[in-house]
Motif scaffolding. Structure first.
Motif, PDB file in Angstrom:
ATOM      1  N   GLU A 137       1.989   5.383   2.348  1.00 59.19           N
ATOM      2  CA  GLU A 137       1.818   4.094   1.685  1.00 59.19           C
ATOM      3  C   GLU A 137       3.085   3.500   1.087  1.00 59.19           C
ATOM      4  O   GLU A 137       3.244   2.282   1.052  1.00 59.19           O
ATOM      5  CB  GLU A 137       0.700   4.227   0.644  1.00 59.19           C
ATOM      6  CG  GLU A 137      -0.596   4.384   1.420  1.00 59.19           C
ATOM      7  CD  GLU A 137      -1.794   4.819   0.638  1.00 59.19           C
ATOM      8  OE1 GLU A 137      -2.520   3.945   0.171  1.00 59.19           O
ATOM      9  OE2 GLU A 137      -2.006   6.030   0.519  1.00 59.19           O
ATOM     10  N   PHE A 186      -9.834   0.013  -0.860  1.00 54.03           N
ATOM     11  CA  PHE A 186      -8.459   0.469  -0.679  1.00 54.03           C
ATOM     12  C   PHE A 186      -7.881  -0.113   0.601  1.00 54.03           C
ATOM     13  O   PHE A 186      -8.473   0.045   1.659  1.00 54.03           O
ATOM     14  CB  PHE A 186      -8.370   1.993  -0.548  1.00 54.03           C
ATOM     15  CG  PHE A 186      -9.467   2.756  -1.207  1.00 54.03           C
ATOM     16  CD1 PHE A 186      -9.611   2.729  -2.587  1.00 54.03           C
ATOM     17  CD2 PHE A 186     -10.379   3.506  -0.468  1.00 54.03           C
ATOM     18  CE1 PHE A 186     -10.629   3.437  -3.205  1.00 54.03           C
ATOM     19  CE2 PHE A 186     -11.398   4.219  -1.080  1.00 54.03           C
ATOM     20  CZ  PHE A 186     -11.517   4.176  -2.457  1.00 54.03           C
ATOM     21  N   THR A 187      -6.741  -0.717   0.487  1.00 54.41           N
ATOM     22  CA  THR A 187      -6.001  -1.153   1.666  1.00 54.41           C
ATOM     23  C   THR A 187      -4.568  -0.697   1.450  1.00 54.41           C
ATOM     24  O   THR A 187      -3.988  -1.001   0.405  1.00 54.41           O
ATOM     25  CB  THR A 187      -6.040  -2.682   1.817  1.00 54.41           C
ATOM     26  OG1 THR A 187      -7.398  -3.114   1.744  1.00 54.41           O
ATOM     27  CG2 THR A 187      -5.454  -3.121   3.159  1.00 54.41           C
ATOM     28  N   ARG A 188      -4.063   0.049   2.383  1.00 49.48           N
ATOM     29  CA  ARG A 188      -2.723   0.652   2.323  1.00 49.48           C
ATOM     30  C   ARG A 188      -1.921   0.223   1.085  1.00 49.48           C
ATOM     31  O   ARG A 188      -1.611  -0.951   0.918  1.00 49.48           O
ATOM     32  CB  ARG A 188      -1.944   0.313   3.592  1.00 49.48           C
ATOM     33  CG  ARG A 188      -0.826   1.289   3.878  1.00 49.48           C
ATOM     34  CD  ARG A 188      -0.240   1.011   5.229  1.00 49.48           C
ATOM     35  NE  ARG A 188       0.567   2.138   5.683  1.00 49.48           N
ATOM     36  CZ  ARG A 188       1.057   2.234   6.912  1.00 49.48           C
ATOM     37  NH1 ARG A 188       0.805   1.298   7.788  1.00 49.48           N
ATOM     38  NH2 ARG A 188       1.780   3.270   7.267  1.00 49.48           N
ATOM     39  N   ALA A 189      -1.590   1.187   0.260  1.00 49.71           N
ATOM     40  CA  ALA A 189      -0.938   0.957  -1.033  1.00 49.71           C
ATOM     41  C   ALA A 189      -1.758  -0.003  -1.898  1.00 49.71           C
ATOM     42  O   ALA A 189      -1.268  -1.027  -2.348  1.00 49.71           O
ATOM     43  CB  ALA A 189       0.482   0.446  -0.853  1.00 49.71           C
ATOM     44  N   PRO A 190      -3.033   0.357  -2.128  1.00 47.32           N
ATOM     45  CA  PRO A 190      -3.891  -0.520  -2.930  1.00 47.32           C
ATOM     46  C   PRO A 190      -3.339  -0.653  -4.353  1.00 47.32           C
ATOM     47  O   PRO A 190      -3.195   0.333  -5.053  1.00 47.32           O
ATOM     48  CB  PRO A 190      -5.250   0.188  -2.917  1.00 47.32           C
ATOM     49  CG  PRO A 190      -4.973   1.607  -2.553  1.00 47.32           C
ATOM     50  CD  PRO A 190      -3.729   1.599  -1.716  1.00 47.32           C
ATOM     51  N   GLN A 239     -11.724   8.615   7.564  1.00 43.64           N
ATOM     52  CA  GLN A 239     -10.503   9.259   7.082  1.00 43.64           C
ATOM     53  C   GLN A 239     -10.814  10.571   6.359  1.00 43.64           C
ATOM     54  O   GLN A 239      -9.910  11.240   5.888  1.00 43.64           O
ATOM     55  CB  GLN A 239      -9.723   8.314   6.161  1.00 43.64           C
ATOM     56  CG  GLN A 239      -9.084   7.157   6.912  1.00 43.64           C
ATOM     57  CD  GLN A 239      -8.512   6.083   6.014  1.00 43.64           C
ATOM     58  OE1 GLN A 239      -8.819   4.919   6.201  1.00 43.64           O
ATOM     59  NE2 GLN A 239      -7.686   6.442   5.044  1.00 43.64           N
ATOM     60  N   SER A 279      -7.813  11.774   4.226  1.00 46.23           N
ATOM     61  CA  SER A 279      -6.458  11.315   4.506  1.00 46.23           C
ATOM     62  C   SER A 279      -6.361   9.920   3.921  1.00 46.23           C
ATOM     63  O   SER A 279      -6.616   8.919   4.581  1.00 46.23           O
ATOM     64  CB  SER A 279      -6.199  11.281   6.021  1.00 46.23           C
ATOM     65  OG  SER A 279      -5.764  12.534   6.457  1.00 46.23           O
ATOM     66  N   GLY A 280      -6.042   9.866   2.654  1.00 50.34           N
ATOM     67  CA  GLY A 280      -5.922   8.601   1.939  1.00 50.34           C
ATOM     68  C   GLY A 280      -5.068   8.841   0.725  1.00 50.34           C
ATOM     69  O   GLY A 280      -4.853   9.995   0.325  1.00 50.34           O
ATOM     70  N   GLY A 281      -4.554   7.770   0.149  1.00 51.26           N
ATOM     71  CA  GLY A 281      -3.707   7.921  -1.025  1.00 51.26           C
ATOM     72  C   GLY A 281      -2.450   8.730  -0.734  1.00 51.26           C
ATOM     73  O   GLY A 281      -1.847   9.300  -1.645  1.00 51.26           O
ATOM     74  N   PHE A 326      -5.946   2.765   7.504  1.00 52.00           N
ATOM     75  CA  PHE A 326      -5.306   1.944   6.456  1.00 52.00           C
ATOM     76  C   PHE A 326      -6.177   1.820   5.215  1.00 52.00           C
ATOM     77  O   PHE A 326      -5.989   0.900   4.425  1.00 52.00           O
ATOM     78  CB  PHE A 326      -4.943   0.557   6.999  1.00 52.00           C
ATOM     79  CG  PHE A 326      -4.254   0.586   8.344  1.00 52.00           C
ATOM     80  CD1 PHE A 326      -3.060   1.271   8.490  1.00 52.00           C
ATOM     81  CD2 PHE A 326      -4.799  -0.040   9.451  1.00 52.00           C
ATOM     82  CE1 PHE A 326      -2.421   1.325   9.711  1.00 52.00           C
ATOM     83  CE2 PHE A 326      -4.166   0.015  10.681  1.00 52.00           C
ATOM     84  CZ  PHE A 326      -2.975   0.690  10.814  1.00 52.00           C
ATOM     85  N   GLY A 327      -7.150   2.702   5.048  1.00 52.18           N
ATOM     86  CA  GLY A 327      -8.007   2.661   3.864  1.00 52.18           C
ATOM     87  C   GLY A 327      -9.427   2.232   4.171  1.00 52.18           C
ATOM     88  O   GLY A 327     -10.350   2.585   3.453  1.00 52.18           O
TER      89      GLY A 327
HETATM   90 MO1  MOS Z   1      -5.168   4.671   2.007  1.00 50.03          MO
HETATM   91  S1  MOS Z   1      -5.480   2.735   1.400  1.00 50.03           S
HETATM   92  O1  MOS Z   1      -5.378   5.490   0.554  1.00 50.03           O
HETATM   93  O2  MOS Z   1      -6.294   5.104   3.157  1.00 50.03           O
END
Ligand code: MOS
Length: 772
Positions: free
Chosen positions: A739, A364-368, A226, A521-523, A257-258
């Motif tokens: 998320e 981290f898993t989608r909307a951790p 990501q 590409s996270g959070g 998805f993290g």
């Molecule tokens: Mo997302 S869990 O910040 O890739």
């Protein structure tokens, strides 16, 4: 809400931003032309690696018998902890872990220790995949096994307070006001325990790396990540190379998805295997290895105490979380953050406990944090509503937070009231029978539930480059990632709009460390950060071109002040006298410029979150933006039908309404909310990885046994966005929606199940056995 975003103040553009443009990469994908990280098959001399993993969850490797495996034709190498090339740095100590930015403080193949089932113990390289797999099967690993600990629920597990061994990963113990006293004095008190199964990300594309050493000190990695910059940093640090010596390319990603938000062992092991055999090496995790190779959402329980007045006003929130972590890390999803900000409440406390077990580090898993945290608060709010005889929507309005309860700051924007109202209208919420277990459709019990969603605007920044050509096309670049959710498409729209070009004249490139750096590409930061970077790069193009025009004796803009010139539809003209001006192509041709380049930096967020979370985080601009609390908000409404004899739950209607700033593409945004809601429905009703309590091995590590929703499980979904203008978050007013789409989803489903059956299930997933 009252301020027009800066974007349209300066640039009306082509109007393509927000339009439901088809994916610009769609054709390449369906034609098989989109190359994923395991598809660079024409590299010269490419060979294949597979991981041999441990069946035992705890113990010590006492030896290997490689004789049969090495005799096989085509086998090139067997790497183990005994012969793995030495690394300059590993994440095995705190300093190394920090330098690398790894989620996991242990690298397999660096010692004889086995800490979890599925841990790689050898890498087998051969000229074909089948030969590598066969040799791995013949490789014998001798292990002195010990009894593992499977989870925090294991009687042998020792709970500890991670704030006492703070490593920056676990949220601290937080206290606001006088929570214990307020709870004790509250006329209405609720105490509930919630459990959440282990979840695995399972993107369609597994973790995969192709490593190509182009010279002894120069490497290109095609990696399913990501964030190319983050992977570049991790790999170059481990190898003791400079960042420039390691190029990371990720042109397409099949979801993440993290789990692709950080570097996991298989990537560096593939790089070392390629070094060892002197040829490009490709490694793809198998589906079962995805359950032990790239983290998971941890198994956990939460206890939430709610104190309230008789008219439903919250007076105390006390949250405790207990979860499983690995033998070396102290990771816990920060569930309490959303509980601290969703509703007005003066007294709040949160604490965390962890237990070490023989599992790999969760991640981290989608909307951790927000996903399981919202399950607790949103189910408890539902309980409170029933206890007081109030409508679930009404109890939320009575506790509406007009400012951030955690920080006391005003919101940069918040459209939650509109989301509630529009969602209720679309769903027909006012027709709801307030009594639980009282609505039927034939034999089936019918239930309606709702829940609030929220997700923070994390702090981040990125960069982009725009090259405008005199012939009327442009190439725009940023080292961002497209998870599959539409980065290519929305950035093409933003660039076309800001450069006043048709979208088919703009090419947007991403996914390469040779491009200007962008964060992971996270959070949910990518859309806001990269779009504002692209926008700023386009503005840089125009500013440079204005300078060319005002110095050009033949230009009608000669000797004008740059500040007096504006750009409209690609025409540079005097603000005071728009008749005076000319198109960019005319200026460029006269100056004999084939092209002109602009560079931009986009800032996103206010510093609400620890800046360490972003790959390229730097100092935050301290202006009034920093005085605001920045979050998206939304509401989900759900109808379920429950079979009272079989205990099966079907989601039959779904409405989601979100306020998330500017929406860049109505079609990809709708798809993202649908996808996230389905992800949440999976967690609510089906998903759970079961760890055997004796062997600490997953019993259902496959997509046949780890159930996720299929098309037939999901009804038509209604998705809308509130028109929300936020002037504080970034140049584009984009909050991001990756998320928030799944926050509150499991609670909306559980609340609908309660309304249908009168039975409260506080344990996810809500499988039929828990209903009956
Ligand atoms: Mo997302 S869990 O910040 O890739």
């Amino acid at each position: 809400m009252d301020t027009e975003p800066r974007f349209f103040e300066t640039n009306p553009g082509s109007g393509v931003v927000g339009q439901p443009l088809d994916r610009v990469d769609g054709r390449a994908k369906v034609m098989g032309q989109a190359k994923y990280s395991a598809e660079f098959n024409s590299l010269p001399g490419l060979v294949h690696a597979v991981l041999k993993t441990s069946d035992v969850a705890k113990g010590r490797i006492t030896g290997f018998d490689t004789s049969a495996a090495l005799k096989q034709p085509g086998v090139l190498a067997i790497l183990t902890h005994q012969n793995l090339p030495k690394l300059a740095k590993t994440p095995n100590d705190a300093e190394g872990k920090k330098a690398i930015g790894a989620p996991m403080g242990f690298l397999p193949l660096t010692s004889d220790q086995i800490h979890y089932a599925g841990q790689p113990v050898a890498v087998v390289v051969a000229d074909t995949l089948e030969r590598a797999q066969y040799a791995a099967a013949l490789l014998k690993v001798q292990v002195a096994a010990e009894k593992p600990i499977a989870s925090y629920e294991d009687p042998q597990a020792k709970l500890f307070d991670p704030t006492k061994v703070q490593d920056g990963k676990t949220p601290a113990h937080t206290v606001r006001g006088n929570p214990q006293q307020a709870f004790a004095a509250a006329p209405v008190q609720l105490t509930h325990r919630y459990t959440h199964a282990t979840n695995h990300h399972n993107p369609m594309e597994p973790g995969a790396t192709t490593a190509h050493w182009e010279a002894p000190d120069r490497l290109t990695i095609y990696d399913a990540t990501q964030g190319v910059t983050r992977t570049q940093k991790a790999v170059s640090t481990m190898l003791g190379l400079s960042a420039e010596q390691v190029r990371v390319v990720t042109k397409y990603l099949g979801g993440g998805f993290g789990c692709k938000g950080s570097s996991w062992p298989h990537t560096i092991l593939t790089v070392l295997a390629a070094k060892a055999v002197g040829r490009p090496v490709k490694l793809s995790l198998t589906r079962p290895q995805m359950f032990t190779g790239m983290g998971h959402r941890e198994d956990q329980e939460q206890t939430l105490k709610i104190g309230a007045t008789k008219d439903g006003k919250l007076t105390a929130l006390i949250h405790e979380k207990t979860s499983t972590t690995s033998p070396w890390d102290n990771y816990a999803e920060p569930n309490s953050k959303i509980i601290n900000l969703l509703y007005a409440c003066d007294n709040f406390e949160s604490s965390y406990q962890l237990a070490r077990a023989n599992v790999m580090t969760s991640t981290f898993t989608r909307a951790p944090g927000e996903a399981p945290g919202s399950f607790a608060i949103e189910c408890s709010m539902d309980d409170l509503a029933y206890q007081l005889g109030l409508d679930p929507l009404e109890i939320r309005l009575r506790n509406y937070a007009e400012k951030d309860p955690g920080t006391g700051q005003p919101w940069s924007s918040k459209s939650l009231r509109q989301c509630y109202a529009r969602g209720a209208e679309l769903f027909g919420w006012s027709k709801r029978n307030p009594k639980a277990g009282a609505t039927r459709d034939g034999r089936l019990l019918v239930g309606w539930g709702m829940a609030t969603a929220s997700y923070p605007v994390h702090n981040s920044q990125g960069t982009a480059r725009a090259r405008l050509y005199a012939d009327g096309h442009a190439v725009v670049q940023s080292g961002a990632t497209d998870l599959g959710t539409g980065t290519y498409t929305v950035m093409t729209q933003v660039a076309a709009d800001a450069l006043f070009l048709p979208v088919d004249k703009v090419r947007f490139e991403l996914g390469d460390t040779k491009l200007p750096t962008a964060p992971n590409s996270g959070g949910s930061v990518a859309a806001g950060t990269v779009s504002s970077s692209v926008y700023m790069a386009a503005q840089d193009v125009w500013q440079k071109l204005i300078k060319v025009a005002v110095l050009d004796k033949k230009s009608p803009l000669y000797r004008a002040k740059p500040a007096d010139v504006e750009v409209k539809q690609g025409r540079l003209q005097l603000k005071a006298n728009p008749q005076k001006g000319e198109g960019f192509a005319v200026i460029m041709k006269r100056a004999e410029m084939a092209d002109i380049e602009g560079n931009g930096q986009g800032r996103y967020g206010s510093g609400y979150e620890d800046a360490q979370g972003a790959a390229n985080a730097g100092p935050t601009k301290k202006d009034e933006a920093g005085d605001h609390s920045m979050h998206s908000f939304g509401a989900h409404f759900c109808e379920v039908k429950v079979d009272p004899d079989l205990g099966t739950v079907r989601v039959t209607r779904w409405v989601s309404v979100h306020g998330a700033g500017r929406i860049l593409n109505a079609k990809t945004a709708r798809s993202q909310i649908i996808g996230g809601s389905i992800f949440g429905i999976g967690a609510a009703l089906m998903e759970g990885t079961v760890r055997d309590q004796h062997y600490a091995r997953y019993t259902n590590a496959s997509l046949a046994d780890y159930h996720i929703p299929v098309n037939a499980d999901i009804p038509d979904m209604t998705v809308e966005f509130v028109d929300e203008h936020d002037p504080y978050i970034n140049a584009m007013g984009v909050k991001g929606i990756g998320e928030i789409s799944m926050v509150g989803v499991s609670a909306a489903v559980a609340n609908a199940v309660f309304h249908a059956t009168g039975k409260r299930v506080r344990s996810l997933p809500i499988t039929p056995d828990k209903i009956l």
